[in-house]
Write a protein that holds these residues in place. Structure first.
Motif, PDB file in Angstrom:
ATOM      1  N   ARG A 177       0.839  -1.201   0.000  1.00 24.09           N
ATOM      2  CA  ARG A 177       0.000   0.000   0.000  1.00 24.09           C
ATOM      3  C   ARG A 177       0.868   1.243   0.000  1.00 24.09           C
ATOM      4  O   ARG A 177       1.843   1.332   0.726  1.00 24.09           O
ATOM      5  N   ILE A 178       0.494   2.204  -0.847  1.00 26.66           N
ATOM      6  CA  ILE A 178       1.141   3.513  -0.867  1.00 26.66           C
ATOM      7  C   ILE A 178       0.149   4.531  -0.317  1.00 26.66           C
ATOM      8  O   ILE A 178      -0.914   4.749  -0.916  1.00 26.66           O
ATOM      9  N   SER A 179       0.463   5.132   0.813  1.00 26.58           N
ATOM     10  CA  SER A 179      -0.369   6.207   1.343  1.00 26.58           C
ATOM     11  C   SER A 179       0.071   7.528   0.701  1.00 26.58           C
ATOM     12  O   SER A 179       1.099   7.586   0.019  1.00 26.58           O
ATOM     13  N   TYR A 180      -0.688   8.579   0.926  1.00 31.08           N
ATOM     14  CA  TYR A 180      -0.416   9.830   0.195  1.00 31.08           C
ATOM     15  C   TYR A 180      -1.094  11.008   0.888  1.00 31.08           C
ATOM     16  O   TYR A 180      -1.926  10.835   1.792  1.00 31.08           O
ATOM     17  N   ALA A 181      -0.759  12.194   0.421  1.00 29.64           N
ATOM     18  CA  ALA A 181      -1.425  13.420   0.870  1.00 29.64           C
ATOM     19  C   ALA A 181      -1.516  14.374  -0.308  1.00 29.64           C
ATOM     20  O   ALA A 181      -0.743  14.278  -1.274  1.00 29.64           O
ATOM     21  N   PHE A 182      -2.465  15.279  -0.246  1.00 32.46           N
ATOM     22  CA  PHE A 182      -2.536  16.412  -1.176  1.00 32.46           C
ATOM     23  C   PHE A 182      -2.290  17.673  -0.364  1.00 32.46           C
ATOM     24  O   PHE A 182      -2.738  17.780   0.779  1.00 32.46           O
ATOM     25  N   CYS A 183      -1.570  18.620  -0.937  1.00 32.42           N
ATOM     26  CA  CYS A 183      -1.352  19.884  -0.240  1.00 32.42           C
ATOM     27  C   CYS A 183      -1.291  21.037  -1.236  1.00 32.42           C
ATOM     28  O   CYS A 183      -1.018  20.843  -2.422  1.00 32.42           O
ATOM     29  N   ASP A 184      -1.553  22.228  -0.723  1.00 29.44           N
ATOM     30  CA  ASP A 184      -1.572  23.420  -1.569  1.00 29.44           C
ATOM     31  C   ASP A 184      -0.210  24.103  -1.519  1.00 29.44           C
ATOM     32  O   ASP A 184       0.153  24.730  -0.526  1.00 29.44           O
ATOM     33  N   LEU A 185       0.543  23.951  -2.601  1.00 31.36           N
ATOM     34  CA  LEU A 185       1.855  24.598  -2.705  1.00 31.36           C
ATOM     35  C   LEU A 185       1.836  25.744  -3.712  1.00 31.36           C
ATOM     36  O   LEU A 185       2.873  26.205  -4.167  1.00 31.36           O
ATOM     37  N   GLY A 186       0.614  26.167  -4.058  1.00 28.24           N
ATOM     38  CA  GLY A 186       0.488  27.280  -5.002  1.00 28.24           C
ATOM     39  C   GLY A 186       0.724  26.895  -6.444  1.00 28.24           C
ATOM     40  O   GLY A 186       0.959  27.758  -7.297  1.00 28.24           O
ATOM     41  N   THR A 187       0.654  25.617  -6.762  1.00 28.06           N
ATOM     42  CA  THR A 187       0.882  25.139  -8.125  1.00 28.06           C
ATOM     43  C   THR A 187      -0.303  25.499  -9.018  1.00 28.06           C
ATOM     44  O   THR A 187      -1.461  25.424  -8.603  1.00 28.06           O
ATOM     45  N   MET A 188      -0.003  25.878 -10.253  1.00 23.39           N
ATOM     46  CA  MET A 188      -1.043  26.162 -11.240  1.00 23.39           C
ATOM     47  C   MET A 188      -0.934  25.150 -12.381  1.00 23.39           C
ATOM     48  O   MET A 188       0.169  24.787 -12.783  1.00 23.39           O
ATOM     49  N   ASN A 189      -2.068  24.714 -12.909  1.00 23.76           N
ATOM     50  CA  ASN A 189      -2.028  23.798 -14.050  1.00 23.76           C
ATOM     51  C   ASN A 189      -1.864  24.573 -15.347  1.00 23.76           C
ATOM     52  O   ASN A 189      -1.727  25.808 -15.340  1.00 23.76           O
ATOM     53  N   GLU A 190      -1.911  23.862 -16.464  1.00 26.30           N
ATOM     54  CA  GLU A 190      -1.654  24.509 -17.759  1.00 26.30           C
ATOM     55  C   GLU A 190      -2.718  25.529 -18.138  1.00 26.30           C
ATOM     56  O   GLU A 190      -2.519  26.361 -19.010  1.00 26.30           O
ATOM     57  N   PHE A 191      -3.871  25.481 -17.449  1.00 19.39           N
ATOM     58  CA  PHE A 191      -4.962  26.422 -17.741  1.00 19.39           C
ATOM     59  C   PHE A 191      -4.990  27.588 -16.761  1.00 19.39           C
ATOM     60  O   PHE A 191      -5.925  28.379 -16.744  1.00 19.39           O
ATOM     61  N   GLY A 192      -3.943  27.670 -15.917  1.00 21.58           N
ATOM     62  CA  GLY A 192      -3.877  28.765 -14.961  1.00 21.58           C
ATOM     63  C   GLY A 192      -4.777  28.574 -13.760  1.00 21.58           C
ATOM     64  O   GLY A 192      -5.047  29.524 -13.018  1.00 21.58           O
ATOM     65  N   GLN A 193      -5.242  27.348 -13.552  1.00 20.59           N
ATOM     66  CA  GLN A 193      -6.092  27.053 -12.407  1.00 20.59           C
ATOM     67  C   GLN A 193      -5.251  26.450 -11.285  1.00 20.59           C
ATOM     68  O   GLN A 193      -4.274  25.758 -11.536  1.00 20.59           O
ATOM     69  N   GLN A 194      -5.666  26.725 -10.046  1.00 17.61           N
ATOM     70  CA  GLN A 194      -4.938  26.187  -8.904  1.00 17.61           C
ATOM     71  C   GLN A 194      -5.014  24.665  -8.896  1.00 17.61           C
ATOM     72  O   GLN A 194      -6.046  24.079  -9.179  1.00 17.61           O
ATOM     73  N   GLU A 195      -3.889  24.033  -8.580  1.00 16.76           N
ATOM     74  CA  GLU A 195      -3.822  22.576  -8.554  1.00 16.76           C
ATOM     75  C   GLU A 195      -3.084  22.133  -7.307  1.00 16.76           C
ATOM     76  O   GLU A 195      -1.985  22.600  -7.022  1.00 16.76           O
ATOM     77  N   LEU A 196      -3.695  21.236  -6.552  1.00 20.99           N
ATOM     78  CA  LEU A 196      -3.034  20.710  -5.365  1.00 20.99           C
ATOM     79  C   LEU A 196      -1.875  19.804  -5.778  1.00 20.99           C
ATOM     80  O   LEU A 196      -1.931  19.148  -6.809  1.00 20.99           O
ATOM     81  N   ASP A 197      -0.838  19.783  -4.955  1.00 22.57           N
ATOM     82  CA  ASP A 197       0.292  18.895  -5.206  1.00 22.57           C
ATOM     83  C   ASP A 197       0.019  17.533  -4.571  1.00 22.57           C
ATOM     84  O   ASP A 197      -0.523  17.435  -3.468  1.00 22.57           O
ATOM     85  N   PHE A 198       0.417  16.488  -5.268  1.00 23.39           N
ATOM     86  CA  PHE A 198       0.257  15.121  -4.806  1.00 23.39           C
ATOM     87  C   PHE A 198       1.556  14.664  -4.157  1.00 23.39           C
ATOM     88  O   PHE A 198       2.620  14.731  -4.770  1.00 23.39           O
ATOM     89  N   ILE A 199       1.476  14.219  -2.903  1.00 27.39           N
ATOM     90  CA  ILE A 199       2.665  13.788  -2.170  1.00 27.39           C
ATOM     91  C   ILE A 199       2.466  12.349  -1.706  1.00 27.39           C
ATOM     92  O   ILE A 199       1.833  12.094  -0.672  1.00 27.39           O
ATOM     93  N   PRO A 200       2.995  11.365  -2.446  1.00 25.69           N
ATOM     94  CA  PRO A 200       2.923   9.986  -1.961  1.00 25.69           C
ATOM     95  C   PRO A 200       3.919   9.771  -0.827  1.00 25.69           C
ATOM     96  O   PRO A 200       4.884  10.527  -0.684  1.00 25.69           O
ATOM     97  N   ASN A 201       3.677   8.752  -0.024  1.00 28.05           N
ATOM     98  CA  ASN A 201       4.497   8.463   1.149  1.00 28.05           C
ATOM     99  C   ASN A 201       5.990   8.460   0.805  1.00 28.05           C
ATOM    100  O   ASN A 201       6.471   7.559   0.119  1.00 28.05           O
ATOM    101  N   PRO A 202       6.758   9.438   1.299  1.00 26.25           N
ATOM    102  CA  PRO A 202       8.192   9.526   0.944  1.00 26.25           C
ATOM    103  C   PRO A 202       9.014   8.340   1.425  1.00 26.25           C
ATOM    104  O   PRO A 202      10.101   8.097   0.915  1.00 26.25           O
ATOM    105  N   ARG A 203       8.488   7.602   2.413  1.00 26.96           N
ATOM    106  CA  ARG A 203       9.256   6.471   2.953  1.00 26.96           C
ATOM    107  C   ARG A 203       8.999   5.183   2.174  1.00 26.96           C
ATOM    108  O   ARG A 203       9.688   4.179   2.414  1.00 26.96           O
ATOM    109  N   HIS A 204       8.028   5.195   1.271  1.00 26.36           N
ATOM    110  CA  HIS A 204       7.785   4.001   0.467  1.00 26.36           C
ATOM    111  C   HIS A 204       8.977   3.799  -0.471  1.00 26.36           C
ATOM    112  O   HIS A 204       9.423   4.740  -1.132  1.00 26.36           O
TER     113      HIS A 204
END
Length: 208
Positions: free
Chosen positions: A166-193
């Motif tokens: 199993r891979i656990s994960y989190a989403f967080c707001d790092l101010g990333t924008m997608n190609e359409f200029g819309q806000q996009e949350l960053d995907f952070i999978p378990n760094p220890r996996h």
């Protein structure tokens, strides 16, 4: 050159057969929505599926997304007198269409346990990889602990925990924008996996 890292089971090699990540789609879409809206267990945000899938696809890892068949229904409810959900339905159709065109979607039959399908697909790929002996693997992406499944099958707990199934994960707001200029949350999978750690190592070496 072979990139490999030590895991609890030995060596994970990303240059052999690409691993397969099977996403618990309902879990991921709700998690994205919870962070994006600040509400818990509101309407799922299907865009989160694409964000998570992109992380693995960009690393050369195969992805399948298991969703309940009922989630593919896109007609407005008869009780929806206002058109408040019209935009949501449009967004849902666009995301699902894109994911389907990429060949990433698996629909679990109505009233069946979609978690069971995600776990079965991932374990089947893990077993096939062991038979092939090519370094491939199967993982399930979810924050669900799958306690019911582990209770039914003692081998499930070992695979999910000791084998890093199993891979656990989190989403967080790092101010990333997608190609359409819309806000996009960053995907952070378990760094220890182990697999994620290797993906991150390769990402950092590429960006340097």
């Amino acid at each position: 050159e072979l990139h490999s890292i030590e895991s609890m089971e030995g060596v994970v090699c990303l240059d052999a057969k690409e691993p397969l990540v099977v996403m618990d789609g309902a879990n991921v879409a709700h998690a994205y929505a919870d962070v994006a809206t600040g509400k818990t267990r509101g309407e799922p945000d299907y865009y989160g599926l694409q964000v998570a899938a992109n992380y693995f696809l960009e690393a050369g890892i195969r992805v399948l997304i298991v969703l309940p068949a009922t989630w593919f229904r896109v007609k407005p409810q008869a009780t929806d007198a206002s058109k408040d959900n019209a935009r949501m339905i449009t967004d849902k159709v666009e995301v699902l269409t894109s994911l389907k065109e990429q060949g990433l979607l698996v629909a679990s039959p109505p009233r069946d346990d979609d978690d069971a399908y995600a776990l079965t697909i991932a374990r089947r790929e893990r077993d096939r990889a062991k038979e092939r002996g090519d370094g491939g693997a199967g993982y399930v992406l979810s924050n669900d602990m799958f306690r019911d499944a582990m209770g039914r099958d003692p081998n499930m707990e070992h695979w999910l925990k000791e084998d890093w199934g199993r891979i656990s994960y989190a989403f967080c707001d790092l101010g990333t924008m997608n190609e359409f200029g819309q806000q996009e949350l960053d995907f952070i999978p378990n760094p220890r996996h182990p697999m994620v750690a290797e993906v991150e190592r390769q990402r950092h070496s590429t960006h340097q």
